[in-house]
Design a protein around this motif. Structure first.
Motif, PDB file in Angstrom:
ATOM      1  N   ARG A  86       0.820  -1.214   0.000  1.00 48.07           N
ATOM      2  CA  ARG A  86       0.000   0.000   0.000  1.00 48.07           C
ATOM      3  C   ARG A  86       0.856   1.269   0.000  1.00 48.07           C
ATOM      4  NH1 ARG A  86      -2.551   3.540   4.033  1.00 48.07           N
ATOM      5  NH2 ARG A  86      -4.437   4.391   3.083  1.00 48.07           N
ATOM      6  N   THR A  87       1.840   1.318   0.881  1.00 43.52           N
ATOM      7  CA  THR A  87       2.656   2.526   0.998  1.00 43.52           C
ATOM      8  C   THR A  87       3.373   2.826  -0.314  1.00 43.52           C
ATOM      9  OG1 THR A  87       2.968   2.120   3.354  1.00 43.52           O
ATOM     10  CG2 THR A  87       4.511   3.637   2.308  1.00 43.52           C
ATOM     11  N   ALA A  88       3.976   1.797  -0.897  1.00 45.79           N
ATOM     12  CA  ALA A  88       4.681   1.998  -2.173  1.00 45.79           C
ATOM     13  C   ALA A  88       3.704   2.432  -3.264  1.00 45.79           C
ATOM     14  CB  ALA A  88       5.400   0.721  -2.589  1.00 45.79           C
ATOM     15  N   ALA A  89       2.522   1.828  -3.292  1.00 44.30           N
ATOM     16  CA  ALA A  89       1.515   2.183  -4.302  1.00 44.30           C
ATOM     17  C   ALA A  89       1.072   3.635  -4.136  1.00 44.30           C
ATOM     18  CB  ALA A  89       0.314   1.242  -4.222  1.00 44.30           C
ATOM     19  N   LEU A  90       0.909   4.074  -2.895  1.00 45.34           N
ATOM     20  CA  LEU A  90       0.491   5.455  -2.645  1.00 45.34           C
ATOM     21  C   LEU A  90       1.588   6.454  -3.011  1.00 45.34           C
ATOM     22  CD1 LEU A  90      -1.460   5.024   0.716  1.00 45.34           C
ATOM     23  CD2 LEU A  90      -2.410   5.658  -1.518  1.00 45.34           C
ATOM     24  N   VAL A  91       2.832   6.104  -2.699  1.00 41.14           N
ATOM     25  CA  VAL A  91       3.938   6.997  -3.055  1.00 41.14           C
ATOM     26  C   VAL A  91       4.031   7.116  -4.570  1.00 41.14           C
ATOM     27  CG1 VAL A  91       6.454   7.247  -3.026  1.00 41.14           C
ATOM     28  CG2 VAL A  91       5.235   6.647  -0.930  1.00 41.14           C
ATOM     29  N   LYS A  92       3.957   5.996  -5.279  1.00 34.93           N
ATOM     30  CA  LYS A  92       4.008   6.018  -6.744  1.00 34.93           C
ATOM     31  C   LYS A  92       2.819   6.798  -7.309  1.00 34.93           C
ATOM     32  CE  LYS A  92       6.582   1.753  -7.372  1.00 34.93           C
ATOM     33  NZ  LYS A  92       6.520   0.353  -7.814  1.00 34.93           N
ATOM     34  N   ALA A  93       1.659   6.628  -6.700  1.00 33.67           N
ATOM     35  CA  ALA A  93       0.481   7.361  -7.166  1.00 33.67           C
ATOM     36  C   ALA A  93       0.655   8.861  -6.959  1.00 33.67           C
ATOM     37  CB  ALA A  93      -0.769   6.867  -6.448  1.00 33.67           C
ATOM     38  N   GLY A  94       1.236   9.232  -5.831  1.00 31.50           N
ATOM     39  CA  GLY A  94       1.494  10.653  -5.580  1.00 31.50           C
ATOM     40  C   GLY A  94       2.465  11.233  -6.593  1.00 31.50           C
ATOM     41  N   LEU A  95       3.527  10.478  -6.871  1.00 34.45           N
ATOM     42  CA  LEU A  95       4.487  10.911  -7.886  1.00 34.45           C
ATOM     43  C   LEU A  95       3.817  10.975  -9.256  1.00 34.45           C
ATOM     44  CD1 LEU A  95       7.631   8.859  -6.807  1.00 34.45           C
ATOM     45  CD2 LEU A  95       7.330  11.335  -6.633  1.00 34.45           C
ATOM     46  N   ALA A  96       2.979   9.991  -9.550  1.00 37.11           N
ATOM     47  CA  ALA A  96       2.271   9.973 -10.837  1.00 37.11           C
ATOM     48  C   ALA A  96       1.311  11.151 -10.949  1.00 37.11           C
ATOM     49  CB  ALA A  96       1.511   8.661 -11.013  1.00 37.11           C
ATOM     50  N   GLY A  97       0.703  11.536  -9.837  1.00 36.14           N
ATOM     51  CA  GLY A  97      -0.185  12.694  -9.849  1.00 36.14           C
ATOM     52  C   GLY A  97       0.555  13.964 -10.192  1.00 36.14           C
TER      53      GLY A  97
END
Length: 189
Positions: A86-97
């Motif tokens: 979850r944490t990695a997915a959220l960090v990647k999503a934030g970067l992707a945003g």
């Protein structure tokens, strides 16, 4: 008294330096010249030539980042409490945003270089300001379906604008390192 040979050499060197400076000055002044046919503030012909391609490339990257790192993981449930990674997915999503916002902003800048694209993109650039805040929201895990749709709508709007101007957008999925190293692009400015 000076001998004639060194004076001739000195004159030759002086003439060579003057010719070199004149050549450099001529090159430099040609770069910044605006012809009478090109109004001040109008993008150059080179900018026009590549505006559609750069618009398509940036929009394609934004579409790929939104799909791969935001929408897909969200729909797979990877942002939910207790989900593996979850944490990695959220960090990647934030970067992707952030990446998506930067690519769409660059695409909007390049659209200004093409008369037809600029007319179709200008109305949808206001939606981009909503995206600015969503990157940090994604990183904190405070994301809802409406947030995911905001990204998808913005990208779809840009893709539709491009299609309306005769530009096909191919979705390109950026790597994780591209997301982490994304630099804002001034859109040709």
């Amino acid at each position: 008294m000076l001998s004639p040979a060194p004076t001739r050499q000195g004159v030759g060197v002086l003439l060579l330096c003057c010719a070199l400076l004149a050549t450099l000055a001529g090159c430099r002044s040609d770069q910044g010249k605006v012809s009478a046919a090109t109004p001040v503030g109008t993008p150059s012909a080179e900018h026009h030539k590549h505006a559609k391609a750069r618009f398509a490339a940036n929009t394609g990257l934004a579409a790929g980042a939104t799909y791969q790192w935001i929408a897909k993981p969200y729909r797979e449930g990877r942002f939910k409490d207790g989900a593996d990674g979850r944490t990695a997915a959220l960090v990647k999503a934030g970067l992707a945003g952030t990446f998506t916002y930067n690519r769409l902003k660059a695409a909007a800048g390049y659209a200004k270089g093409d008369p037809l694209l600029s007319k179709t993109v200008t109305p949808i650039t206001m939606r981009m300001e909503e995206l600015k805040k969503l990157g940090s929201k994604l990183r904190r895990g405070q994301v809802r379906e409406a947030d995911i749709r905001s990204f998808e709508k913005a990208v779809t709007s840009f893709k539709s604008a491009g299609k309306g101007a005769g530009v096909e957008i191919a979705q390109t999925i950026p790597s994780a390192s591209q997301l982490a190293g994304s630099q804002p692009d001034k859109g040709g400015r």
